[in-house]
Every structure is written in structure tokens, then in C-alpha cells.
Design a protein around this motif. Structure first.
Motif, PDB file in Angstrom:
ATOM      1  N   PHE A   1      13.307  93.874  28.647  1.00 13.84           N
ATOM      2  CA  PHE A   1      12.700  94.477  27.459  1.00 13.84           C
ATOM      3  C   PHE A   1      12.197  95.887  27.780  1.00 13.84           C
ATOM      4  CE2 PHE A   1       8.729  94.927  24.830  1.00 13.84           C
ATOM      5  CZ  PHE A   1       9.374  95.212  23.643  1.00 13.84           C
ATOM      6  N   GLN A   2      11.615  96.059  28.956  1.00 13.71           N
ATOM      7  CA  GLN A   2      11.159  97.384  29.379  1.00 13.71           C
ATOM      8  C   GLN A   2      12.339  98.350  29.489  1.00 13.71           C
ATOM      9  OE1 GLN A   2       8.661  97.370  32.857  1.00 13.71           O
ATOM     10  NE2 GLN A   2       8.641  99.582  33.045  1.00 13.71           N
ATOM     11  N   ARG A   3      13.454  97.834  30.002  1.00 14.02           N
ATOM     12  CA  ARG A   3      14.651  98.661  30.096  1.00 14.02           C
ATOM     13  C   ARG A   3      15.134  99.060  28.700  1.00 14.02           C
ATOM     14  NH1 ARG A   3      20.297  96.916  33.152  1.00 14.02           N
ATOM     15  NH2 ARG A   3      21.498  98.771  32.564  1.00 14.02           N
ATOM     16  N   THR A   4      15.049  98.124  27.755  1.00 11.05           N
ATOM     17  CA  THR A   4      15.427  98.417  26.378  1.00 11.05           C
ATOM     18  C   THR A   4      14.596  99.575  25.826  1.00 11.05           C
ATOM     19  OG1 THR A   4      16.066  96.114  25.954  1.00 11.05           O
ATOM     20  CG2 THR A   4      15.571  97.469  24.034  1.00 11.05           C
ATOM     21  N   ILE A   5      13.291  99.529  26.096  1.00  7.50           N
ATOM     22  CA  ILE A   5      12.380 100.555  25.593  1.00  7.50           C
ATOM     23  C   ILE A   5      12.644 101.908  26.244  1.00  7.50           C
ATOM     24  CG2 ILE A   5       9.958 101.267  25.509  1.00  7.50           C
ATOM     25  CD1 ILE A   5       9.244  98.285  25.339  1.00  7.50           C
TER      26      ILE A   5
ATOM     27  N   LEU B   1      16.316 102.222  23.243  1.00 10.21           N
ATOM     28  CA  LEU B   1      15.685 102.585  21.979  1.00 10.21           C
ATOM     29  C   LEU B   1      15.523 104.100  21.791  1.00 10.21           C
ATOM     30  CD1 LEU B   1      13.005  99.770  21.477  1.00 10.21           C
ATOM     31  CD2 LEU B   1      15.249 100.019  20.393  1.00 10.21           C
ATOM     32  N   PRO B   2      15.192 104.874  22.848  1.00  9.46           N
ATOM     33  CA  PRO B   2      15.070 106.323  22.654  1.00  9.46           C
ATOM     34  C   PRO B   2      16.353 106.987  22.156  1.00  9.46           C
ATOM     35  CG  PRO B   2      13.999 105.681  24.692  1.00  9.46           C
ATOM     36  CD  PRO B   2      14.741 104.471  24.199  1.00  9.46           C
ATOM     37  N   GLN B   3      17.496 106.368  22.392  1.00 10.73           N
ATOM     38  CA  GLN B   3      18.754 106.926  21.903  1.00 10.73           C
ATOM     39  C   GLN B   3      18.919 106.733  20.397  1.00 10.73           C
ATOM     40  OE1 GLN B   3      22.068 105.388  24.171  1.00 10.73           O
ATOM     41  NE2 GLN B   3      20.934 105.464  26.088  1.00 10.73           N
ATOM     42  N   MET B   4      18.146 105.795  19.817  1.00 12.60           N
ATOM     43  CA  MET B   4      18.285 105.483  18.394  1.00 12.60           C
ATOM     44  C   MET B   4      17.081 105.925  17.565  1.00 12.60           C
ATOM     45  SD  MET B   4      19.998 101.683  18.738  1.00 12.60           S
ATOM     46  CE  MET B   4      18.994 101.143  20.131  1.00 12.60           C
TER      47      MET B   4
ATOM     48  N   ASN C   1      11.804 110.145  18.098  1.00 10.54           N
ATOM     49  CA  ASN C   1      10.671 110.650  18.877  1.00 10.54           C
ATOM     50  C   ASN C   1       9.750 109.515  19.303  1.00 10.54           C
ATOM     51  OD1 ASN C   1       8.701 110.172  16.671  1.00 10.54           O
ATOM     52  ND2 ASN C   1       9.891 111.758  15.626  1.00 10.54           N
ATOM     53  N   PRO C   2       8.823 109.774  20.224  1.00 11.69           N
ATOM     54  CA  PRO C   2       7.906 108.742  20.722  1.00 11.69           C
ATOM     55  C   PRO C   2       7.071 108.091  19.623  1.00 11.69           C
ATOM     56  CG  PRO C   2       7.865 110.654  22.165  1.00 11.69           C
ATOM     57  CD  PRO C   2       8.672 111.050  20.971  1.00 11.69           C
ATOM     58  N   THR C   3       6.734 108.848  18.591  1.00 12.87           N
ATOM     59  CA  THR C   3       5.943 108.280  17.500  1.00 12.87           C
ATOM     60  C   THR C   3       6.717 107.197  16.764  1.00 12.87           C
ATOM     61  OG1 THR C   3       4.787 110.388  17.201  1.00 12.87           O
ATOM     62  CG2 THR C   3       4.678 108.813  15.376  1.00 12.87           C
ATOM     63  N   GLN C   4       7.983 107.452  16.493  1.00 17.97           N
ATOM     64  CA  GLN C   4       8.836 106.449  15.850  1.00 17.97           C
ATOM     65  C   GLN C   4       8.997 105.217  16.724  1.00 17.97           C
ATOM     66  OE1 GLN C   4      12.611 108.137  14.702  1.00 17.97           O
ATOM     67  NE2 GLN C   4      11.876 108.648  12.653  1.00 17.97           N
ATOM     68  N   LEU C   5       9.152 105.437  18.012  1.00 16.48           N
ATOM     69  CA  LEU C   5       9.306 104.317  18.953  1.00 16.48           C
ATOM     70  C   LEU C   5       8.048 103.461  18.968  1.00 16.48           C
ATOM     71  CD1 LEU C   5      10.796 102.784  21.162  1.00 16.48           C
ATOM     72  CD2 LEU C   5       9.958 104.472  22.815  1.00 16.48           C
ATOM     73  N   SER C   6       6.893 104.105  19.030  1.00 18.40           N
ATOM     74  CA  SER C   6       5.628 103.374  19.043  1.00 18.40           C
ATOM     75  C   SER C   6       5.433 102.565  17.772  1.00 18.40           C
ATOM     76  CB  SER C   6       4.469 104.363  19.229  1.00 18.40           C
ATOM     77  OG  SER C   6       3.233 103.691  19.181  1.00 18.40           O
ATOM     78  N   LYS C   7       5.784 103.160  16.629  1.00 17.93           N
ATOM     79  CA  LYS C   7       5.665 102.469  15.342  1.00 17.93           C
ATOM     80  C   LYS C   7       6.618 101.277  15.283  1.00 17.93           C
ATOM     81  CE  LYS C   7       5.603 103.561  10.362  1.00 17.93           C
ATOM     82  NZ  LYS C   7       6.439 102.472   9.847  1.00 17.93           N
ATOM     83  N   HIS C   8       7.836 101.476  15.758  1.00 20.64           N
ATOM     84  CA  HIS C   8       8.829 100.398  15.794  1.00 20.64           C
ATOM     85  C   HIS C   8       8.308  99.214  16.608  1.00 20.64           C
ATOM     86  CE1 HIS C   8      12.863  98.544  16.277  1.00 20.64           C
ATOM     87  NE2 HIS C   8      12.478  98.328  17.516  1.00 20.64           N
ATOM     88  N   LEU C   9       7.788  99.483  17.782  1.00 22.71           N
ATOM     89  CA  LEU C   9       7.330  98.421  18.672  1.00 22.71           C
ATOM     90  C   LEU C   9       6.085  97.721  18.140  1.00 22.71           C
ATOM     91  CD1 LEU C   9       7.828 100.267  22.086  1.00 22.71           C
ATOM     92  CD2 LEU C   9       9.223  98.409  21.169  1.00 22.71           C
ATOM     93  N   SER C  10       5.179  98.477  17.536  1.00 21.37           N
ATOM     94  CA  SER C  10       3.926  97.885  17.052  1.00 21.37           C
ATOM     95  C   SER C  10       4.122  97.045  15.800  1.00 21.37           C
ATOM     96  CB  SER C  10       2.894  98.981  16.787  1.00 21.37           C
ATOM     97  OG  SER C  10       3.308  99.825  15.728  1.00 21.37           O
ATOM     98  N   GLU C  11       5.164  97.345  15.012  1.00 21.08           N
ATOM     99  CA  GLU C  11       5.412  96.596  13.782  1.00 21.08           C
ATOM    100  C   GLU C  11       6.425  95.463  13.960  1.00 21.08           C
ATOM    101  OE1 GLU C  11       6.525  99.441  10.826  1.00 21.08           O
ATOM    102  OE2 GLU C  11       4.501 100.307  10.684  1.00 21.08           O
ATOM    103  N   ALA C  12       7.126  95.445  15.085  1.00 19.89           N
ATOM    104  CA  ALA C  12       8.096  94.381  15.362  1.00 19.89           C
ATOM    105  C   ALA C  12       7.381  93.051  15.600  1.00 19.89           C
ATOM    106  CB  ALA C  12       8.938  94.750  16.569  1.00 19.89           C
ATOM    107  N   ILE C  13       8.117  91.952  15.439  1.00 23.05           N
ATOM    108  CA  ILE C  13       7.601  90.607  15.715  1.00 23.05           C
ATOM    109  C   ILE C  13       8.180  90.138  17.049  1.00 23.05           C
ATOM    110  CG2 ILE C  13       7.489  88.221  14.908  1.00 23.05           C
ATOM    111  CD1 ILE C  13       5.967  90.172  13.134  1.00 23.05           C
ATOM    112  N   TYR C  14       7.321  89.530  17.867  1.00 24.43           N
ATOM    113  CA  TYR C  14       7.718  89.037  19.195  1.00 24.43           C
ATOM    114  C   TYR C  14       7.540  87.525  19.207  1.00 24.43           C
ATOM    115  CZ  TYR C  14       7.375  93.974  20.195  1.00 24.43           C
ATOM    116  OH  TYR C  14       7.549  95.335  20.149  1.00 24.43           O
ATOM    117  N   LEU C  15       8.633  86.829  19.426  1.00 22.52           N
ATOM    118  CA  LEU C  15       8.659  85.369  19.362  1.00 22.52           C
ATOM    119  C   LEU C  15       8.867  84.813  20.770  1.00 22.52           C
ATOM    120  CD1 LEU C  15       8.502  83.449  16.920  1.00 22.52           C
ATOM    121  CD2 LEU C  15      10.998  83.363  16.939  1.00 22.52           C
TER     122      LEU C  15
END
Length: 358
Positions: A133-137, A141-144, A147-161
Motif C-alpha cells: 500500500f505504501q508503494r501504491t502511495i 497514485l502520484p502518476q494519477m 498534486n499532494p493535496t489531491q493525494l491527501s484528500k483521496h487517501l483521507s476520504e477512501a474506505i479501508y476494509l
């Protein structure tokens, strides 16, 4: 001519109004961690005996035998559907790292401890899953995301099961011929060891950006056909084993509450799979079930193992609790998932409906 034109315009407007309204997903992504209860095919790419990429596994799944250890969808799949997301693809598949809507890192036979399940071949333990998962981040993910703000928002709003820990008992503590953990630790001490390790990995997830996490407790392992039949308790739960597992489950609520309190803006949700599963086994008719002791598929070892390849499953899987000697049917996964979505007694302190709004 004018009437034809008016009719054409009217028809276009009518069809537009009647077409389905496109809605945005309730969360940007679903990231899945755990063992064979959630594995969607990662073990297909590992040198292991623990695989489910053959029929009758997937016999009721639209994509066939993908590597899911059941006849159809898993809890993670039902939750993905509710969120309006595609099923999270296995990370180790060729398509995995390119997905922006989530990934599945779960691996059958593995657990919280590094050596759990090792006698069956290679698998991804919880720490290794978080490494991926760290490798994914860091790499994918930075390729898609721009910017870092979008990445942070994506991760904070995602659901982790997350569903992990069963194999630390099935493929470790309860296997004294291959592991010495039961000689080194009393049941309560072993539970503390698991909780301590789990706590460290949860903190890693948080530091990587995860905020909305759902952790399911360990089911009633003493009721599994693989365990009850192996101990000549066919049709009956072995309550001594359920008691051993309860020492872990009893510590989990406090751990998750402390995590939520100590890690700002985080929410750790507890999924009560154990109590719900046990009640379904003891009161099957309440859940539309008939058979809660026999595997639906024909397995090796008289119901104590995985399905025999290409064997015919039972006629009505939706009426069975167990799919094979270890895993549940799609019907039971559906019950657990939908209770977690809208029932605060199954997933607490908030259900998934509430979690996505936070």
C-alpha cells in the motif's frame, strides 16, 4: 414536417429525463486488506497451495473463478457495490497498480504475525500488505493525482476494509505440530501479542494517510467444519476454541476506540462478524438459512478442507452458511456486509452509511 420535428424533440427530452441519473461514488476508493475472506486473487500470483482459481469457486460470480474463496461475492465486493465503486482488483494482478478506485492486498492463509501460514507456501502478511500500500502511495497514485493535496484528500476520504487474524489461530496457534506459539503463549498472552502487532500496523496506515478504517473481528472458528469435524464434533461448535478466539475479540474494541481518540481525524469502526455469524449458525431460519454445519461444495478430507476442483456444489448455496471447510457462502457475506452498511449494532460506533459522510 413541423409536427415530426416537435415529436422528435419531445422524444429526445423524454428519453433524457427517463435515463438513469449518473451519481458520484460515495468514496473515492476502497482499499482492502486481510486474508482469504477478502482475497480477490492475489494468491493466484504466489507460490502457494492456498488458491481458489478453479471451479466450483466463483460458480455464482459474474467473472467466474477469480481467486475468491467462495461461490460469489465477498463482503468487500458488496461494500464496493454500495459505494458505487468497481471491485477492488488484486494488487498482484497486472491491472492492480493502475487502479485509482482502490486495490485489494488481501492474501489467503496469511495473518498478523509474519510466520503465520508459512507452511502452506508464500502469502502476504499484514505488514507486507501495508508495504505494498505504501508503494501504491509513493509510486502509483502520484502518476494519477496531480498534486499532494489531491493525494491527501483521496487517501483521507477512501474506505479501508480489514479482516485479519483468523489464520493466526487456524494456521499458527491451533497447529502445535508445526508452530510452537501455543507452547510459548497462554491464550490471553497470545491475544495481547496479536493486538500489539495490529496496533503498530494501524498506526502505519494512519501515517500513510488512511482515516476511515473498518476492522472485522474474528469469526467463531470453533464452528468451522475444518475444525469441528477434525475434532470429531461434526455439526457442533467447539466452544473451547471459540473462547480462545474471544480473548482477541474482547481486546479489539478498546484498541479501536483508543486509535480513534489518539489519532486526530481518524475513525476506526469495529465490525461484529463473530456475534452475527454465531447467531446465524445457531438460529439459521432467522437469516433465511437451512444448513449451518456442512460445506456446500465437496471438499477434501470429508468437509475439512477446500473444494475439490471441478466438483459440483450443493443445489442451494444461498441456504448454506459454509461454502467449504473454512469459508462462507456469498449469502452470508451479503448479510454481514449489508448489516455493516446500515446497522450500527453490526458496525460500531458508526455504520458505513455514516462513515462515508464524515
Amino acid at each position: 414536417m413541423k409536427m415530426a420535428k416537435v415529436f422528435l424533440i419531445f422524444s429526445f427530452v423524454f428519453l433524457h429525463l427517463m435515463s438513469p441519473i449518473c451519481t458520484l461514488p460515495l468514496a473515492p476508493a476502497l482499499y482492502v486488506f486481510g486474508d482469504s475472506l477478502f482475497d480477490s486473487g492475489n494468491n493466484n500470483f504466489l507460490p502457494t497451495f492456498v488458491r481458489a482459481n478453479f471451479l466450483p469457486y466463483g460458480s455464482d460470480f459474474a467473472n467466474g473463478c477469480t481467486g475468491r474463496f467462495t461461490n460469489g461475492r465477498t463482503i468487500a465486493d458488496f461494500i464496493a457495490e454500495y459505494l458505487g465503486l468497481p471491485y477492488s482488483p488484486p494488487y498482484l494482478s497486472s491491472k492492480g497498480p493502475s487502479s485509482l478506485t482502490g486495490l485489494n492486498y488481501a492474501s489467503g492463509s496469511c495473518g498478523i504475525l509474519p510466520d503465520t501460514g508459512s507452511i502452506l507456501g508464500e502469502c502476504l502478511n499484514f505488514e507486507e500488505q501495508i508495504n505494498l500500500f505504501q508503494r501504491t502511495i509513493e509510486k502509483d497514485l502520484p502518476q494519477m493525482l496531480n498534486n499532494p493535496t489531491q493525494l491527501s484528500k483521496h487517501l483521507s476520504e477512501a474506505i479501508y476494509l480489514i479482516s485479519i487474524g483468523s489464520n493466526d489461530y487456524i494456521n499458527n496457534y491451533l497447529e502445535p505440530m508445526y508452530y510452537n506459539t501455543s507452547k510459548l503463549y497462554l491464550p490471553k498472552t497470545f491475544a495481547k501479542l496479536l493486538i500489539s502487532n495490529l496496533s503498530q500496523q494501524f498506526e502505519r496506515l494512519y501515517k500513510l494517510g488512511a482515516r476511515k478504517m473498518i476492522m472485522f473481528d474474528i469469526g467463531p472458528l470453533g464452528c468451522l467444519p475444518s475444525i469441528s469435524r477434525a475434532h470429531a464434533h461434526e455439526g457442533d461448535c467447539i466452544e473451547e476454541i471459540n473462547q480462545i478466539v474471544s480473548y482477541f475479540n474482547e481486546r479489539l474494541p478498546l484498541l479501536l476506540r483508543n486509535m480513534t481518540s489518539n489519532l486526530p481525524t481518524s475513525t476506526f469502526v469495529l465490525g461484529h462478524a463473530n456475534s452475527l455469524g454465531y447467531d446465524a449458525i445457531k438460529n439459521p431460519s432467522t437469516y433465511g438459512l437451512i444448513d449451518t454445519s456442512n460445506p456446500c461444495c465437496t471438499t477434501w478430507g470429508n468437509g475439512t478442507s477446500e473444494c475439490i476442483p471441478m466438483s459440483k456444489p450443493c443445489m442451494n448455496p444461498s441456504k448454506h452458511f459454509f461454502w467449504d471447510g473454512y469459508h462462507l457462502t456469498e449469502a452470508v457475506y451479503s448479510i454481514i456486509a449489508h448489516r455493516c452498511i446500515d446497522d450500527k449494532s453490526t458496525c460500531t460506533p458508526v455504520n458505513i452509511q455514516e462513515l462515508v459522510k464524515m
